[in-house]
Write a protein that holds these residues in place. Sequence first.
Motif, mmCIF file in Angstrom:
data_model
loop_
_atom_site.group_PDB
_atom_site.id
_atom_site.type_symbol
_atom_site.label_atom_id
_atom_site.label_comp_id
_atom_site.label_asym_id
_atom_site.label_seq_id
_atom_site.Cartn_x
_atom_site.Cartn_y
_atom_site.Cartn_z
ATOM 1 N N LEU A 144 18.044 6.811 -11.462
ATOM 2 C CA LEU A 144 17.294 5.780 -12.037
ATOM 3 C C LEU A 144 17.145 4.634 -11.160
ATOM 4 O O LEU A 144 17.866 4.053 -10.547
ATOM 5 N N GLU A 145 15.619 4.128 -11.154
ATOM 6 C CA GLU A 145 15.391 3.038 -10.295
ATOM 7 C C GLU A 145 15.332 1.831 -10.933
ATOM 8 O O GLU A 145 15.029 1.804 -12.274
ATOM 9 N N LEU A 146 15.751 0.550 -10.673
ATOM 10 C CA LEU A 146 15.666 -0.747 -11.180
ATOM 11 C C LEU A 146 14.683 -1.604 -10.557
ATOM 12 O O LEU A 146 14.777 -2.018 -9.355
ATOM 13 N N GLU A 147 13.826 -1.895 -11.525
ATOM 14 C CA GLU A 147 13.006 -3.091 -10.961
ATOM 15 C C GLU A 147 13.364 -4.444 -11.556
ATOM 16 O O GLU A 147 13.934 -4.287 -13.116
ATOM 17 N N PHE A 148 13.581 -5.567 -11.058
ATOM 18 C CA PHE A 148 13.962 -6.564 -11.642
ATOM 19 C C PHE A 148 13.397 -8.007 -10.944
ATOM 20 O O PHE A 148 12.827 -7.693 -9.961
ATOM 21 N N TYR A 149 13.516 -9.064 -11.644
ATOM 22 C CA TYR A 149 13.110 -10.381 -10.774
ATOM 23 C C TYR A 149 14.171 -11.241 -10.568
ATOM 24 O O TYR A 149 15.214 -11.326 -11.460
ATOM 25 N N ASN A 175 3.293 -15.835 -3.691
ATOM 26 C CA ASN A 175 2.444 -14.825 -3.174
ATOM 27 C C ASN A 175 2.948 -13.462 -3.772
ATOM 28 O O ASN A 175 4.382 -13.308 -3.984
ATOM 29 N N THR A 176 2.090 -12.295 -4.123
ATOM 30 C CA THR A 176 2.618 -11.140 -4.567
ATOM 31 C C THR A 176 3.843 -10.285 -3.452
ATOM 32 O O THR A 176 4.643 -9.945 -3.730
ATOM 33 N N ASN A 177 3.216 -10.433 -2.312
ATOM 34 C CA ASN A 177 4.251 -10.125 -1.358
ATOM 35 C C ASN A 177 4.543 -8.398 -1.529
ATOM 36 O O ASN A 177 5.680 -8.163 -1.067
ATOM 37 N N THR A 178 3.793 -7.737 -2.006
ATOM 38 C CA THR A 178 4.163 -6.304 -2.429
ATOM 39 C C THR A 178 4.498 -5.594 -0.838
ATOM 40 O O THR A 178 3.913 -5.683 -0.013
ATOM 41 N N LEU A 208 15.377 -0.355 -0.883
ATOM 42 C CA LEU A 208 14.999 -1.951 -1.608
ATOM 43 C C LEU A 208 13.767 -2.303 -1.157
ATOM 44 O O LEU A 208 13.248 -1.957 0.161
ATOM 45 N N ILE A 209 12.644 -2.692 -1.971
ATOM 46 C CA ILE A 209 11.466 -3.118 -1.667
ATOM 47 C C ILE A 209 11.112 -4.412 -2.507
ATOM 48 O O ILE A 209 11.785 -4.612 -3.499
ATOM 49 N N SER A 210 10.244 -4.985 -1.932
ATOM 50 C CA SER A 210 9.688 -6.410 -2.696
ATOM 51 C C SER A 210 8.395 -5.740 -3.676
ATOM 52 O O SER A 210 7.754 -4.996 -2.997
ATOM 53 N N GLY A 215 8.812 -12.702 -6.432
ATOM 54 C CA GLY A 215 10.251 -12.697 -7.037
ATOM 55 C C GLY A 215 10.646 -11.411 -7.593
ATOM 56 O O GLY A 215 11.672 -11.230 -8.078
ATOM 57 N N GLN A 216 9.837 -10.266 -7.616
ATOM 58 C CA GLN A 216 10.320 -8.844 -8.091
ATOM 59 C C GLN A 216 10.763 -7.997 -7.231
ATOM 60 O O GLN A 216 9.990 -7.960 -5.893
ATOM 61 N N TYR A 217 11.590 -7.146 -7.321
ATOM 62 C CA TYR A 217 12.085 -6.303 -6.361
ATOM 63 C C TYR A 217 12.525 -5.006 -7.166
ATOM 64 O O TYR A 217 12.790 -4.937 -8.248
#
Length: 459
Positions: A144-149, A175-178, A208-210, A215-217
């Motif tokens: 499972l992948e985890l996305e969070f702020y 900034n979004t900083n994807t 790990l990615i932004s 603030g989302q990773y």
Amino acid sequence: MGTPSPSGSDLDEAKAFLARHPDLKAIDIILTDYHGIGRGKTIRRHELEALYSTGRGMPASLFGQDVAGDDVEESGLILTDGGGDQVCWPIPGTLGLMPATGRGQVLVSMYHGDGTPLAVEPRHALGRQVARARAAGFEPMGALELEFYLVDRERDANGRYQPARYALTGRQSLNTNTMSVDELDEMSPLFDAIYAGAAELGVPLESLISEYAPGQYELTIRYRDVTRAADDVIIAKRLIRATARRFGMEACFMAKPFGDRSGSGMHLHLSLAGADGVNLFADLPSGELNPLMLHAIGGIRATIADTMLVLAPFLNSWRRFASVVYSPVSDTWGVENRTVAVRVPSGSAKGRHFEHRVAGVDANPYLVAAVTLAGALDGIAQRRDPGPPAEGNSYARARAAHLPRSWLDAIDCFAQSAFAKEALGAELHHSFAAIKRAEWLRLALEVSDAEWELYGFTV
């Protein structure tokens, strides 16, 4: 001589852990409730061997509580049999040191006094589906992948939460900083500590990615047997939260903490292996997708409506579907298409699997895996045709009429679902629906500030 552990835990694991950590003073024991929240106790060092020898009592009514920890009488789990304790036993392989807290921790699972699993525990519901798969000759594998702020403790001038300041520089970016690697570098002291903690706890954190918002990773976790994959999520979320606090910030696992920004998902990657470990979803020699995987996808498509309450269990979960930014609420499937509900990623033909993209990061990973596996197994047994894969942007399509359109619709659909009842067991099915209906009513009676501003002295 202790009581045999029904979980398969071994006293030698506890003794070896204590020997490795001679200065350790306390251990957190964690039972995961319906909401994915850890309930339990902090025990002292000298109590750990007793936990492994005879188990530890805790009330089964923990599974009859809402997300706030309040009892829901309609669940049927409050003061049952006088409210006595059931017995919790350690889950093998989950005992480890949490560097952020300086304490040990171990996940536990609940059993009756005779060693039979407590039917309403989410991990046991997944265990029943895994046993069903094994009886059919399949070994479920997943991740499972985890996305969070990461959120700053100080609110902005308007009283709103804002992205956390970077751990390295103290700078803050809106900034979004994807997929910015420089952003990851500025937050590296925190993530270095998280990776170090994961190594101590045996959680195989990987990329790990932004993500797609300030603030989302996202953190990915290595593929392995699906029950351990769900354990990994429980441990990883606690690790991220505890470590973030020590850096002066908070980790947020709401599905949609900011209405105008990307929601946070928990994508489940799933495949079935044979007894020899070979992936049974691997492409055919002709290069075509494997019919076994396609039947599994067909089963999941047929049951998504029934499982939406598990995939999106809270009011906030449904805000994630108000915007179509990488948040599919559909029963579509496709190949290398991120706008569908069930995606077949590109990659190695031998490692072929599918990705269920609907669940939010706020969902209980054991329940998500249980209903997904159950749908897949039903599809295989019934040889369900998934239909043609979606092409192009599935977000542009209208939502299918049979899918719930709101949290209350999802509660009603789940409560009436024979599939959900069979997949999760009658007791868990009843109590989960009752608790979610109580939560819905609690919030339905709450008048928000937004309502006062919009209607209060206008209508």
